[in-house]
Write a protein that holds these residues in place. Sequence first.
Motif, PDB file in Angstrom:
ATOM      1  N   MET A  59      23.513  -2.404 -33.924  1.00 50.94           N
ATOM      2  CA  MET A  59      23.043  -2.591 -35.295  1.00 50.94           C
ATOM      3  C   MET A  59      21.774  -3.429 -35.302  1.00 50.94           C
ATOM      4  O   MET A  59      21.451  -4.087 -34.321  1.00 50.94           O
ATOM      5  N   GLY A  60      21.063  -3.403 -36.421  1.00 50.64           N
ATOM      6  CA  GLY A  60      19.809  -4.115 -36.514  1.00 50.64           C
ATOM      7  C   GLY A  60      18.644  -3.156 -36.352  1.00 50.64           C
ATOM      8  O   GLY A  60      18.687  -2.019 -36.804  1.00 50.64           O
ATOM      9  N   THR A  61      17.604  -3.626 -35.690  1.00 50.41           N
ATOM     10  CA  THR A  61      16.424  -2.803 -35.423  1.00 50.41           C
ATOM     11  C   THR A  61      16.228  -2.703 -33.929  1.00 50.41           C
ATOM     12  O   THR A  61      16.259  -3.716 -33.219  1.00 50.41           O
ATOM     13  N   ARG A  62      16.039  -1.494 -33.440  1.00 53.99           N
ATOM     14  CA  ARG A  62      15.833  -1.312 -32.005  1.00 53.99           C
ATOM     15  C   ARG A  62      14.638  -0.397 -31.775  1.00 53.99           C
ATOM     16  O   ARG A  62      14.223   0.346 -32.645  1.00 53.99           O
ATOM     17  N   GLU A  63      14.100  -0.490 -30.564  1.00 53.41           N
ATOM     18  CA  GLU A  63      12.924   0.284 -30.208  1.00 53.41           C
ATOM     19  C   GLU A  63      13.193   1.101 -28.955  1.00 53.41           C
ATOM     20  O   GLU A  63      13.833   0.624 -28.021  1.00 53.41           O
ATOM     21  N   THR A  64      12.693   2.315 -28.927  1.00 50.10           N
ATOM     22  CA  THR A  64      12.736   3.151 -27.735  1.00 50.10           C
ATOM     23  C   THR A  64      11.343   3.737 -27.536  1.00 50.10           C
ATOM     24  O   THR A  64      10.591   3.919 -28.490  1.00 50.10           O
ATOM     25  N   ARG A  65      11.019   4.030 -26.305  1.00 54.51           N
ATOM     26  CA  ARG A  65       9.683   4.548 -25.997  1.00 54.51           C
ATOM     27  C   ARG A  65       9.780   5.963 -25.430  1.00 54.51           C
ATOM     28  O   ARG A  65      10.648   6.260 -24.605  1.00 54.51           O
ATOM     29  N   HIS A  66       8.901   6.820 -25.918  1.00 57.92           N
ATOM     30  CA  HIS A  66       8.798   8.185 -25.429  1.00 57.92           C
ATOM     31  C   HIS A  66       7.356   8.428 -24.982  1.00 57.92           C
ATOM     32  O   HIS A  66       6.411   7.939 -25.606  1.00 57.92           O
ATOM     33  N   GLU A  67       7.200   9.167 -23.925  1.00 53.40           N
ATOM     34  CA  GLU A  67       5.847   9.481 -23.464  1.00 53.40           C
ATOM     35  C   GLU A  67       5.266  10.616 -24.296  1.00 53.40           C
ATOM     36  O   GLU A  67       5.999  11.512 -24.730  1.00 53.40           O
ATOM     37  N   PRO A  68       3.953  10.601 -24.557  1.00 57.06           N
ATOM     38  CA  PRO A  68       2.987   9.600 -24.100  1.00 57.06           C
ATOM     39  C   PRO A  68       2.691   8.565 -25.183  1.00 57.06           C
ATOM     40  O   PRO A  68       2.011   8.849 -26.169  1.00 57.06           O
ATOM     41  N   GLY A  69       3.232   7.370 -25.047  1.00 60.60           N
ATOM     42  CA  GLY A  69       2.884   6.281 -25.951  1.00 60.60           C
ATOM     43  C   GLY A  69       3.497   6.334 -27.329  1.00 60.60           C
ATOM     44  O   GLY A  69       2.937   5.789 -28.280  1.00 60.60           O
TER      45      GLY A  69
END
Length: 256
Positions: free
Chosen positions: A1-11
């Motif tokens: 829960m809360g706020t989360r971040e994930t990264r996908h290529e490219p950028g």
Amino acid sequence: MGTRETRHEPGIVVVTVDHPPVNALPVAGWFELAEAVRGAGADPDTRVVVLRAEGRGFNAGVDIKEISADPGHDKLVEVNRGCYEAFKAVYECPVPVISAVHGFCLGGGIGLVGNSDVIIASEDATFGLPEVDRGALGAATHLARLVPQHAMRAMFYTGRTATARQLHHYGSVWEVVERDALDDAALGFAAEIAGKQPTVIRAAKASLNGIDPVDVNRSYRFEQSFTFELNLTGVSDRARDAFVRDGHEGAQWRTS
């Protein structure tokens, strides 16, 4: 829960908000969201940000119960600051921000999507400002970026909502897709932007903000001053208490 971040290529950085049951954010949630967006934009490897949510809807605005439970006005002041910072973070993010909207997008949610660069919505998405019924004002600045001026006024006075299809007709929603296709559509559009020359895209974002006809930060802050005035007179306290007591919150989500 809360706020989360994930990264996908490219950028591509995906910022996900998850505050059950309806993504009505408490004070800490607004500041957390602002920090996440600012952090993503500050990373030189980020080319685009996608803002999305889990659960029954994209955003239900502020946590009215948190404010109502405060015997003073500390939480009101804090949540107004939090909303201001979150909206500002989206608008001033140095890379484009794509909002992927499903279900209800209300109150503070309008501030987020109204300040984003591109909106992609699912068929079930609805947009509105129930602020008047809650004894507050604000985010008309951002609603005016989504619908024509007179539609904005009618929606603001009545609290009525607009559908994703209506906003697509107005040109503020780029694409409307089925709910299960929303994330892919947002990521696909993000990848198209991310494939451009990063320095040019950052310059493009700065140039577009520079030619905006309305200073959204100042305009929203002006709106907030009326919310504080209504609270000082006690009008807002009575509206919030009635909202919590009568269970309007649950009814709102069921009809969205």
